[in-house]
Scaffold this active site. Structure first.
Site, mmCIF file in Angstrom:
data_model
loop_
_atom_site.group_PDB
_atom_site.id
_atom_site.type_symbol
_atom_site.label_atom_id
_atom_site.label_comp_id
_atom_site.label_asym_id
_atom_site.label_seq_id
_atom_site.Cartn_x
_atom_site.Cartn_y
_atom_site.Cartn_z
ATOM 1 N N ASN A 20 9.150 7.826 -1.843
ATOM 2 C CA ASN A 20 8.061 8.385 -2.641
ATOM 3 C C ASN A 20 7.236 9.280 -1.714
ATOM 4 O O ASN A 20 6.490 8.787 -0.882
ATOM 5 C CB ASN A 20 7.211 7.230 -3.190
ATOM 6 C CG ASN A 20 5.949 7.699 -3.885
ATOM 7 O OD1 ASN A 20 5.781 8.895 -4.161
ATOM 8 N ND2 ASN A 20 5.051 6.765 -4.161
ATOM 9 N N LYS A 25 4.837 11.232 -2.525
ATOM 10 C CA LYS A 25 3.446 11.412 -2.993
ATOM 11 C C LYS A 25 3.092 12.900 -2.934
ATOM 12 O O LYS A 25 3.957 13.731 -3.140
ATOM 13 C CB LYS A 25 2.500 10.520 -2.170
ATOM 14 C CG LYS A 25 3.015 9.084 -2.087
ATOM 15 C CD LYS A 25 2.029 8.121 -1.521
ATOM 16 C CE LYS A 25 2.659 6.731 -1.502
ATOM 17 N NZ LYS A 25 1.745 5.700 -1.075
ATOM 18 N N HIS A 36 2.515 3.764 -10.635
ATOM 19 C CA HIS A 36 2.184 3.540 -9.224
ATOM 20 C C HIS A 36 0.687 3.230 -9.120
ATOM 21 O O HIS A 36 -0.117 3.763 -9.883
ATOM 22 C CB HIS A 36 2.533 4.784 -8.396
ATOM 23 C CG HIS A 36 2.437 4.542 -6.919
ATOM 24 N ND1 HIS A 36 1.228 4.550 -6.264
ATOM 25 C CD2 HIS A 36 3.377 4.255 -5.993
ATOM 26 C CE1 HIS A 36 1.445 4.282 -4.984
ATOM 27 N NE2 HIS A 36 2.733 4.100 -4.793
ATOM 28 N N GLU A 50 -1.517 4.237 -7.224
ATOM 29 C CA GLU A 50 -2.377 5.422 -7.038
ATOM 30 C C GLU A 50 -2.618 6.136 -8.371
ATOM 31 O O GLU A 50 -3.675 6.717 -8.583
ATOM 32 C CB GLU A 50 -1.746 6.353 -5.989
ATOM 33 C CG GLU A 50 -1.897 5.755 -4.591
ATOM 34 C CD GLU A 50 -0.806 6.121 -3.603
ATOM 35 O OE1 GLU A 50 -0.064 7.095 -3.845
ATOM 36 O OE2 GLU A 50 -0.688 5.419 -2.577
ATOM 37 N N GLU A 92 4.744 -3.821 -5.501
ATOM 38 C CA GLU A 92 4.012 -3.185 -4.406
ATOM 39 C C GLU A 92 2.604 -3.768 -4.311
ATOM 40 O O GLU A 92 1.713 -3.349 -5.055
ATOM 41 C CB GLU A 92 3.886 -1.678 -4.648
ATOM 42 C CG GLU A 92 5.201 -0.952 -4.732
ATOM 43 C CD GLU A 92 5.039 0.521 -4.359
ATOM 44 O OE1 GLU A 92 5.655 0.934 -3.371
ATOM 45 O OE2 GLU A 92 4.275 1.228 -5.029
ATOM 46 N N GLY A 133 0.544 1.974 2.573
ATOM 47 C CA GLY A 133 -0.031 2.907 3.544
ATOM 48 C C GLY A 133 -0.930 2.262 4.581
ATOM 49 O O GLY A 133 -1.684 2.946 5.264
ATOM 50 N N SER A 166 4.405 -0.272 3.089
ATOM 51 C CA SER A 166 4.583 -0.242 4.550
ATOM 52 C C SER A 166 5.977 -0.662 5.014
ATOM 53 O O SER A 166 6.111 -1.317 6.056
ATOM 54 C CB SER A 166 3.500 -1.088 5.240
ATOM 55 O OG SER A 166 2.223 -0.524 4.997
HETATM 56 P P1 PGA Z 1 4.002 3.272 2.015
HETATM 57 O O1 PGA Z 1 3.900 3.602 0.445
HETATM 58 O O2 PGA Z 1 5.447 3.013 2.321
HETATM 59 O O3 PGA Z 1 3.495 4.525 2.703
HETATM 60 O O4 PGA Z 1 3.154 2.085 2.274
HETATM 61 C C1 PGA Z 1 4.661 2.896 -0.497
HETATM 62 C C2 PGA Z 1 4.368 3.392 -1.882
HETATM 63 O O5 PGA Z 1 3.216 3.720 -2.191
HETATM 64 O O6 PGA Z 1 5.283 3.466 -2.721
#
Ligand code: PGA
Length: 249
Positions: free
Chosen positions: A8, A10, A94, A96, A164, A170, A209
């Site tokens: 992803n 983003k 997601h 976000e 998640e 992140g 992560s």
């Molecule tokens: P990350 O993001 O691997 O940077 O923690 C995962 C995600 O938001 O799908």
């Protein structure tokens, strides 16, 4: 079950970043992966990315879609448009999107339906916040999200669930392995309660992560059928290292 490793990106990536997708595709063409590999770049890159990986092991997906096929919705992109651009999957719900665009479960359920209408695999994201985990409510939150975001008449073959934990996204923090195992088992139980034996065929990804250094351990956890990878999916070298770390590779 064949694993799915999905990247992803983003809101990251300009046309120059297509070089990373090409490098990933080349790297995997030499040693074909034992998992399905998907990259979800920003919408501006989908068509070119899909062209760049044509015939190779990498598939391309979107990061969100509108619930309707077309109409007066300035700035939105439909599932049909993603499909037309060469995407085969779309990430939905997601955290976000839930946070910055106030997406509610009912809207996400409509988007899951839209993905199916367009012939896209829906990667439905669920997960608890740090506060909810501290309150011991992680299981309940995820159960509620699954219940509300998975439409009743869904084709199981086109559904993927990504667990998640929001606090792991992140941040470099991940749950301990037994915690991941517990949540994935709970998701599996909910899916089989809902879909019977077919619930066992739905891939459950872990996200938050995932890095080359922890991928082998996380991907060995029972009921972890792949990963949704943010930051570490942008550079081909990191994503390749994660793919190669997958057990059985
Ligand atoms: P990350 O993001 O691997 O940077 O923690 C995962 C995600 O938001 O799908």
């Amino acid at each position: 079950m064949r694993r799915l490793l999905a990247g992803n990106w983003k809101m990251n990536g300009l046309r120059a970043s297509l070089a990373e997708i090409r490098a990933l595709n080349r790297g995997l063409a030499e040693t074909p992966p034992r998992a399905d590999i998907l990259v979800c770049p920003p919408a501006t890159l989908i068509a070119e990315a899909a062209k760049a990986v044509e015939g190779g092991p990498v598939a391309i997906g979107g990061q969100d879609c509108h619930a309707l096929a077309s109409g007066a919705f300035t700035g939105d992109i439909s599932a049909e448009m993603l499909r037309d651009a060469g995407a085969t999957a779309v990430i939905l719900g997601h955290s976000e999107r839930r946070l910055y665009h106030a997406e509610a479960d009912s809207l996400i359920a409509a988007k899951v339906k839209a993905a199916h209408r367009a012939g896209l695999t829906a990667i439905l994201c669920v997960g608890e916040s740090e506060t909810q985990r501290k309150q011991g409510r992680a299981g309940e939150v995820v159960a509620d999200q699954l219940e509300a975001c998975v439409p009743v008449d869904i084709a199981v073959s086109e559904l993927v669930v990504a667990y998640e934990p929001i606090w792991a996204i992140g941040t470099g923090k991940t749950p301990r392995t037994p915690e991941i195992a517990q949540m994935h088992e709970a998701v599996r139980t909910l899916l089989t309660a809902r879909f019977g034996a077919h619930g066992a065929e739905i891939r459950i990804l872990y996200g938050g992560s995932v890095k080359p250094g922890n991928a082998a351990e996380i991907l060995s956890v029972p009921n972890v059928d792949g990963a949704l990878i943010g930051g570490a999916s942008i550079k081909a070298a990191d994503f390749l290292a994660i793919i190669r770390a997958a057990p059985g590779h």
